[in-house]
Design an enzyme around this catalytic site. Sequence first.
Site, short mmCIF file in Angstrom:
data_model
loop_
_atom_site.label_atom_id
_atom_site.label_comp_id
_atom_site.label_asym_id
_atom_site.label_seq_id
_atom_site.Cartn_x
_atom_site.Cartn_y
_atom_site.Cartn_z
N THR A 98 -20.43 -79.51 -46.75
CA THR A 98 -21.89 -79.60 -46.83
C THR A 98 -22.36 -80.95 -47.38
OG1 THR A 98 -21.93 -77.23 -47.18
CG2 THR A 98 -23.91 -78.43 -47.81
N GLU A 99 -23.48 -81.41 -46.83
CA GLU A 99 -24.10 -82.66 -47.30
C GLU A 99 -25.57 -82.41 -47.59
OE1 GLU A 99 -23.31 -85.84 -44.58
OE2 GLU A 99 -21.14 -85.51 -44.68
N ARG A 144 -14.48 -66.16 -44.69
CA ARG A 144 -15.65 -65.27 -44.83
C ARG A 144 -15.24 -63.85 -45.20
NH1 ARG A 144 -19.05 -68.35 -40.03
NH2 ARG A 144 -19.91 -69.95 -41.42
N GLU A 168 -20.86 -70.32 -47.66
CA GLU A 168 -19.98 -70.06 -46.50
C GLU A 168 -20.77 -69.50 -45.30
OE1 GLU A 168 -15.97 -68.88 -46.95
OE2 GLU A 168 -15.89 -69.58 -49.02
N1 COS Z 1 -13.57 -71.08 -33.96
C1 COS Z 1 -13.19 -72.11 -33.17
N2 COS Z 1 -14.08 -72.92 -32.54
C2 COS Z 1 -15.39 -72.67 -32.72
C3 COS Z 1 -15.85 -71.62 -33.55
C4 COS Z 1 -14.88 -70.80 -34.17
N3 COS Z 1 -15.23 -69.77 -34.97
N4 COS Z 1 -17.20 -71.61 -33.55
C5 COS Z 1 -17.59 -72.63 -32.74
N5 COS Z 1 -16.49 -73.25 -32.25
C6 COS Z 1 -16.47 -74.39 -31.32
C7 COS Z 1 -17.26 -74.07 -30.05
O1 COS Z 1 -16.44 -73.41 -29.10
C8 COS Z 1 -17.69 -75.46 -29.60
O2 COS Z 1 -16.57 -76.06 -28.95
P1 COS Z 1 -16.75 -77.27 -27.87
O3 COS Z 1 -16.96 -78.52 -28.65
O4 COS Z 1 -15.44 -77.27 -27.15
O5 COS Z 1 -17.92 -76.93 -27.03
C9 COS Z 1 -17.91 -76.18 -30.91
O6 COS Z 1 -17.15 -75.49 -31.90
C10 COS Z 1 -19.38 -76.23 -31.33
O7 COS Z 1 -19.84 -74.90 -31.44
P2 COS Z 1 -21.39 -74.52 -31.48
O8 COS Z 1 -22.05 -75.11 -30.27
O9 COS Z 1 -21.48 -73.05 -31.68
O10 COS Z 1 -21.88 -75.34 -32.77
P3 COS Z 1 -23.27 -75.36 -33.53
O11 COS Z 1 -23.57 -76.77 -33.91
O12 COS Z 1 -24.30 -74.61 -32.76
O13 COS Z 1 -22.93 -74.62 -34.91
C11 COS Z 1 -22.76 -72.77 -36.39
C12 COS Z 1 -22.48 -73.33 -35.00
C13 COS Z 1 -24.23 -72.76 -36.72
C14 COS Z 1 -22.24 -71.34 -36.34
C15 COS Z 1 -21.96 -73.59 -37.44
O14 COS Z 1 -22.50 -74.88 -37.59
C16 COS Z 1 -21.91 -72.92 -38.80
O15 COS Z 1 -21.09 -72.03 -39.05
N6 COS Z 1 -22.79 -73.33 -39.73
C17 COS Z 1 -22.74 -72.84 -41.11
C18 COS Z 1 -21.86 -73.72 -41.90
C19 COS Z 1 -21.44 -73.09 -43.17
O16 COS Z 1 -20.96 -71.97 -43.23
N7 COS Z 1 -21.62 -73.85 -44.24
C20 COS Z 1 -21.20 -73.43 -45.53
C21 COS Z 1 -20.40 -74.52 -46.14
S1 COS Z 1 -18.79 -74.08 -46.52
S2 COS Z 1 -18.99 -73.33 -48.32
#
Ligand code: COS
Length: 393
Positions: free
Chosen positions: A126-127, A242, A362
């Site tokens: 996160t940023e 998660r 998360e």
């Molecule tokens: N496992 C493997 N690959 C995944 C995946 C997963 N669970 N989820 C997405 N991907 C892949 C997709 O298949 C896609 O691949 P390609 O580049 O080949 O197309 C790529 O990742 C991008 O996926 P997507 O288009 O769904 O990305 P988004 O930018 O729309 O983001 C969310 C998806 C919103 C779900 C993601 O950014 C997220 O989880 N955000 C929350 C972050 C978080 O939990 N932060 C807390 C900090 S850690 S304490």
Amino acid sequence: MIDFTLTDEQKDLRDLAHDFAAKEIRPVAWEYDRDSTFPHDVIKKAWDVGLMNAHIPEEYGGGGLGTLDGVIIEEEIAWGCSGISTSLACNGLACAPVALGGSEEIKRRYLGMLTEELKLASFCLTEPEAGSDVSGMRTTAVRKGDKYVLNGTKVFITNGSHADWYTVYAKPDKDAGHRGISAFVVPRDAGVVVDKKEDKLGQRASDTAMVSFNDVEIPADHLLGEENKGFKLAMMTLDRTRPGVAAAATGVARAAFEFARDYSKERVQFGVPIAMHQAIQFMIADMATKVEASRLLTWQSASLLDQGRSNTLASSHAKRFAADSAMEVTTDAVQVYGGYGFIKDYPVEKLMRDAKIMQLYEGTSQIQRLVIARETYMPRRTPASLATAGAGH
Ligand code: COS
């Protein structure tokens, strides 16, 4: 066959974790919450009895436990104090990308470091301007010969002030999209700066810091997985961790439910214990159901991973439901205590404050719903071969 009967080993693990939580965590939890100090002594004791790094494969000195084993431990520890459980579980979050993408040498060095002596690691995704939208991150990692040079700032980093190494996500240039993100292991002594420790609403025993990388140089072999595949590594990590957050939320909810149930048997109003009033009984009944349902979703999301199957959808179901339930159950526990619930001399207001972060870190509850909606309309296939590493404790 559907069977969630625990094995004798899992029952022993649960008892060990519960005993530890009852004897070493509960008695000091409210003190750590009040003072917002880091629970070094509890962490040391947990490391000594093997309740930390249980997820690290045995060849690197860890416990080699599965994800289901990990969530069983996590619920008990969080029942003791979820701030302390977050501090203990954080190594699992930092290690997952290393276990998934690190070379043999990197795994031996960095996973081994955590099992040889008590050391901590943090996960830096996160940023300031990239929370839910991971791809908007602006930290850079530019290749220079046999090194990468990192620049940027990460926020809300659990154990950030105390970590010996960090998994860090960065791009070759600020404006690259999600396909430009790479993951790295960064040792603290490479020049990581801890800018600030946050003063939080809840989980005050856990350390949450802002950390910066100013021209931090790391060897090129500290890249995890392939260059530009860091976004997937982050998502796969969160699929693995998660369930652990869902388990911790279940533990907090269970603690609140137990306090409220017991208090309702003692508190007399209108000449009878309030447990005799149906208004209270129904609240207690709903709390119990939410705890049970949270645990079942959590175990389902963990056991899918242990079977090498995709758990993206299941872990979002579990994390979303358990987190929202923990918020509801802890809020209702305060309600059962009435005015006393609002007072710090009583235990439940802490649990309500602690529960809030479950809906935020998360992946917020809204992000979990987004994942659930996407998986519902357009299921994405995660190759089974990638779904291996354990997570949580
Ligand atoms: N496992 C493997 N690959 C995944 C995946 C997963 N669970 N989820 C997405 N991907 C892949 C997709 O298949 C896609 O691949 P390609 O580049 O080949 O197309 C790529 O990742 C991008 O996926 P997507 O288009 O769904 O990305 P988004 O930018 O729309 O983001 C969310 C998806 C919103 C779900 C993601 O950014 C997220 O989880 N955000 C929350 C972050 C978080 O939990 N932060 C807390 C900090 S850690 S304490």
